[in-house]
Design a protein around this motif. Structure first.
Motif, PDB file in Angstrom:
ATOM      1  N   LYS A   2      16.525  -3.512  10.763  1.00 25.11           N
ATOM      2  CA  LYS A   2      15.985  -2.169  10.950  1.00 25.11           C
ATOM      3  C   LYS A   2      14.548  -2.098  10.433  1.00 25.11           C
ATOM      4  O   LYS A   2      14.227  -2.640   9.381  1.00 25.11           O
ATOM      5  N   THR A   3      13.720  -1.412  11.201  1.00 26.13           N
ATOM      6  CA  THR A   3      12.335  -1.169  10.777  1.00 26.13           C
ATOM      7  C   THR A   3      12.045   0.321  10.895  1.00 26.13           C
ATOM      8  O   THR A   3      12.709   1.043  11.645  1.00 26.13           O
ATOM      9  N   LEU A   4      11.049   0.754  10.160  1.00 23.68           N
ATOM     10  CA  LEU A   4      10.688   2.169  10.177  1.00 23.68           C
ATOM     11  C   LEU A   4       9.962   2.525  11.463  1.00 23.68           C
ATOM     12  O   LEU A   4       9.159   1.745  11.975  1.00 23.68           O
ATOM     13  N   SER A   5      10.236   3.713  11.941  1.00 22.85           N
ATOM     14  CA  SER A   5       9.537   4.208  13.130  1.00 22.85           C
ATOM     15  C   SER A   5       8.161   4.739  12.717  1.00 22.85           C
ATOM     16  O   SER A   5       7.880   4.949  11.530  1.00 22.85           O
ATOM     17  N   ASN A   7       7.040   7.694  13.184  1.00 25.28           N
ATOM     18  CA  ASN A   7       7.224   9.021  12.573  1.00 25.28           C
ATOM     19  C   ASN A   7       7.669   8.915  11.115  1.00 25.28           C
ATOM     20  O   ASN A   7       7.247   9.711  10.268  1.00 25.28           O
ATOM     21  N   GLN A   8       8.511   7.945  10.837  1.00 26.80           N
ATOM     22  CA  GLN A   8       8.978   7.764   9.457  1.00 26.80           C
ATOM     23  C   GLN A   8       7.839   7.287   8.551  1.00 26.80           C
ATOM     24  O   GLN A   8       7.702   7.752   7.416  1.00 26.80           O
ATOM     25  N   ILE A   9       7.028   6.388   9.059  1.00 28.48           N
ATOM     26  CA  ILE A   9       5.865   5.920   8.287  1.00 28.48           C
ATOM     27  C   ILE A   9       4.901   7.076   8.042  1.00 28.48           C
ATOM     28  O   ILE A   9       4.371   7.242   6.937  1.00 28.48           O
ATOM     29  N   GLN A  10       4.713   7.892   9.060  1.00 29.56           N
ATOM     30  CA  GLN A  10       3.840   9.063   8.913  1.00 29.56           C
ATOM     31  C   GLN A  10       4.420  10.034   7.887  1.00 29.56           C
ATOM     32  O   GLN A  10       3.688  10.619   7.083  1.00 29.56           O
ATOM     33  N   HIS A  11       5.733  10.179   7.905  1.00 32.79           N
ATOM     34  CA  HIS A  11       6.407  11.054   6.939  1.00 32.79           C
ATOM     35  C   HIS A  11       6.177  10.564   5.508  1.00 32.79           C
ATOM     36  O   HIS A  11       5.892  11.358   4.601  1.00 32.79           O
ATOM     37  N   ILE A  12       6.277   9.261   5.308  1.00 30.32           N
ATOM     38  CA  ILE A  12       6.042   8.681   3.975  1.00 30.32           C
ATOM     39  C   ILE A  12       4.600   8.937   3.539  1.00 30.32           C
ATOM     40  O   ILE A  12       4.339   9.345   2.400  1.00 30.32           O
ATOM     41  N   GLU A  13       3.667   8.702   4.443  1.00 31.90           N
ATOM     42  CA  GLU A  13       2.251   8.893   4.106  1.00 31.90           C
ATOM     43  C   GLU A  13       1.963  10.354   3.774  1.00 31.90           C
ATOM     44  O   GLU A  13       1.250  10.652   2.806  1.00 31.90           O
ATOM     45  N   GLU A  14       2.514  11.261   4.549  1.00 34.77           N
ATOM     46  CA  GLU A  14       2.306  12.691   4.287  1.00 34.77           C
ATOM     47  C   GLU A  14       2.896  13.091   2.936  1.00 34.77           C
ATOM     48  O   GLU A  14       2.330  13.923   2.219  1.00 34.77           O
ATOM     49  N   PHE A  15       4.014  12.474   2.584  1.00 36.50           N
ATOM     50  CA  PHE A  15       4.642  12.758   1.294  1.00 36.50           C
ATOM     51  C   PHE A  15       3.767  12.252   0.144  1.00 36.50           C
ATOM     52  O   PHE A  15       3.639  12.915  -0.891  1.00 36.50           O
ATOM     53  N   LEU A  16       3.157  11.092   0.329  1.00 38.64           N
ATOM     54  CA  LEU A  16       2.249  10.553  -0.693  1.00 38.64           C
ATOM     55  C   LEU A  16       1.061  11.486  -0.920  1.00 38.64           C
ATOM     56  O   LEU A  16       0.588  11.642  -2.048  1.00 38.64           O
ATOM     57  N   ILE A  17       0.609  12.110   0.151  1.00 36.78           N
ATOM     58  CA  ILE A  17      -0.530  13.030   0.043  1.00 36.78           C
ATOM     59  C   ILE A  17      -0.100  14.358  -0.571  1.00 36.78           C
ATOM     60  O   ILE A  17      -0.726  14.858  -1.508  1.00 36.78           O
ATOM     61  N   GLN A  25      -7.634   6.399   1.033  1.00 36.97           N
ATOM     62  CA  GLN A  25      -6.891   5.667   2.059  1.00 36.97           C
ATOM     63  C   GLN A  25      -6.495   4.266   1.615  1.00 36.97           C
ATOM     64  O   GLN A  25      -5.385   3.811   1.886  1.00 36.97           O
ATOM     65  N   ASP A  26      -7.386   3.569   0.915  1.00 33.78           N
ATOM     66  CA  ASP A  26      -7.081   2.184   0.527  1.00 33.78           C
ATOM     67  C   ASP A  26      -5.875   2.128  -0.406  1.00 33.78           C
ATOM     68  O   ASP A  26      -4.985   1.294  -0.240  1.00 33.78           O
ATOM     69  N   THR A  27      -5.829   3.034  -1.369  1.00 30.51           N
ATOM     70  CA  THR A  27      -4.694   3.084  -2.303  1.00 30.51           C
ATOM     71  C   THR A  27      -3.435   3.521  -1.578  1.00 30.51           C
ATOM     72  O   THR A  27      -2.353   2.960  -1.784  1.00 30.51           O
ATOM     73  N   ARG A  28      -3.581   4.512  -0.720  1.00 30.93           N
ATOM     74  CA  ARG A  28      -2.425   5.026   0.024  1.00 30.93           C
ATOM     75  C   ARG A  28      -1.827   3.940   0.913  1.00 30.93           C
ATOM     76  O   ARG A  28      -0.608   3.782   0.990  1.00 30.93           O
ATOM     77  N   ASP A  29      -2.678   3.175   1.577  1.00 26.79           N
ATOM     78  CA  ASP A  29      -2.188   2.101   2.451  1.00 26.79           C
ATOM     79  C   ASP A  29      -1.419   1.049   1.662  1.00 26.79           C
ATOM     80  O   ASP A  29      -0.381   0.552   2.098  1.00 26.79           O
ATOM     81  N   GLU A  30      -1.954   0.721   0.483  1.00 26.04           N
ATOM     82  CA  GLU A  30      -1.303  -0.295  -0.358  1.00 26.04           C
ATOM     83  C   GLU A  30       0.075   0.176  -0.818  1.00 26.04           C
ATOM     84  O   GLU A  30       1.061  -0.557  -0.734  1.00 26.04           O
ATOM     85  N   VAL A  31       0.127   1.417  -1.300  1.00 24.14           N
ATOM     86  CA  VAL A  31       1.398   1.980  -1.775  1.00 24.14           C
ATOM     87  C   VAL A  31       2.369   2.150  -0.611  1.00 24.14           C
ATOM     88  O   VAL A  31       3.561   1.836  -0.728  1.00 24.14           O
ATOM     89  N   ALA A  36       7.317   1.313   2.153  1.00 25.63           N
ATOM     90  CA  ALA A  36       7.942   1.096   3.466  1.00 25.63           C
ATOM     91  C   ALA A  36       8.841  -0.142   3.440  1.00 25.63           C
ATOM     92  O   ALA A  36       9.960  -0.121   3.976  1.00 25.63           O
ATOM     93  N   CYS A  37       8.371  -1.203   2.813  1.00 28.82           N
ATOM     94  CA  CYS A  37       9.175  -2.436   2.718  1.00 28.82           C
ATOM     95  C   CYS A  37      10.468  -2.188   1.948  1.00 28.82           C
ATOM     96  O   CYS A  37      11.542  -2.666   2.343  1.00 28.82           O
ATOM     97  N   GLU A  38      10.369  -1.439   0.862  1.00 29.20           N
ATOM     98  CA  GLU A  38      11.560  -1.167   0.054  1.00 29.20           C
ATOM     99  C   GLU A  38      12.553  -0.281   0.808  1.00 29.20           C
ATOM    100  O   GLU A  38      13.767  -0.481   0.717  1.00 29.20           O
ATOM    101  N   ILE A  39      12.036   0.697   1.528  1.00 27.44           N
ATOM    102  CA  ILE A  39      12.915   1.568   2.316  1.00 27.44           C
ATOM    103  C   ILE A  39      13.609   0.759   3.412  1.00 27.44           C
ATOM    104  O   ILE A  39      14.820   0.909   3.649  1.00 27.44           O
ATOM    105  N   GLU A  40      12.865  -0.116   4.065  1.00 30.91           N
ATOM    106  CA  GLU A  40      13.454  -0.957   5.118  1.00 30.91           C
ATOM    107  C   GLU A  40      14.541  -1.868   4.555  1.00 30.91           C
ATOM    108  O   GLU A  40      15.583  -2.073   5.188  1.00 30.91           O
ATOM    109  N   GLU A  41      14.304  -2.404   3.358  1.00 35.21           N
ATOM    110  CA  GLU A  41      15.320  -3.256   2.717  1.00 35.21           C
ATOM    111  C   GLU A  41      16.611  -2.475   2.490  1.00 35.21           C
ATOM    112  O   GLU A  41      17.714  -2.974   2.760  1.00 35.21           O
TER     113      GLU A  41
END
Length: 201
Positions: A2-5, A7-17, A25-31, A36-41
């Protein structure tokens, strides 16, 4: 697997903001990549996205919350922890050097009437360093570089104040503070060079 869609990645990013105010952006992308990897696991272990999302953010909450020390205000804790040790060590080192050099050279400075020349020169170097960093990195954004720019400018402003107040009247006793300010700036500039290039906004 399973991988994130999208929309799900966008949801995570919006939550971080929205929740953690991670504005760069650089910090947000890293986090985002780590989360995302942990959620996919977790999803591949059988958990639903919503549950995996909650588990992962509960785990990351302390690291993403603002660092408690005012020096790193509004900086995620995991970043502040990376900087705090070397900042404290370097500040202490700058203070020791700044206090000891004028003391060790006191007789030489006073005998040759060098206090005014040294004081003015150190102040001018500090002011120029502050101006240089301000211009060179004016549009460069990021947690670390923004903090370092403020520190460099603050040291330059203090040196400017001393230069204006004591021009022509520097004494041996004034040298330690302005030397410490200049050494701080040198450390901050070295730190700025370590920061990976960030996009200019």
């Amino acid at each position: 697997m399973k991988t994130l869609s999208t929309n799900q990645i966008q949801h995570i990013e919006e939550f971080l903001i929205s929740q953690y105010h991670i504005k760069y952006q650089d910090t947000r992308d890293e986090v985002l990549d780590h989360i995302a990897c942990e959620i996919e696991e977790l999803m591949n272990e059988g958990k639903e996205y919503d549950n995996a999302f909650k588990i992962t953010f509960n785990k990351w909450n302390k690291d993403l919350s603002p660092h408690p020390w005012i020096r790193y205000k509004n900086v995620p804790s995991f970043l502040g922890r990376q900087w705090i040790k070397r900042d404290i060590i370097s500040i202490i080192l700058c203070m020791l050097i700044g206090l000891s050099i004028p003391y060790l050279l006191k007789e030489f400075i006073e005998h040759n009437n060098l206090a005014n020349i040294l004081g003015s020169s150190i102040c001018l170097v500090s002011i120029l360093l502050g101006g240089f960093i301000c211009i060179k990195y004016f549009k460069v954004k990021g947690y670390r570089i923004s903090q370092l720019k403020k520190e460099v400018l603050a040291c330059g402003a203090i040196s400017l104040f001393y230069y204006v107040m004591f021009i022509g009247g520097f004494t041996y006793k004034l040298l330690p503070l302005i030397l410490i300010m200049c050494l701080y700036q040198i450390y901050y500039i070295i730190e700025i060079q370590k920061v990976r290039p960030l996009s200019k906004l």
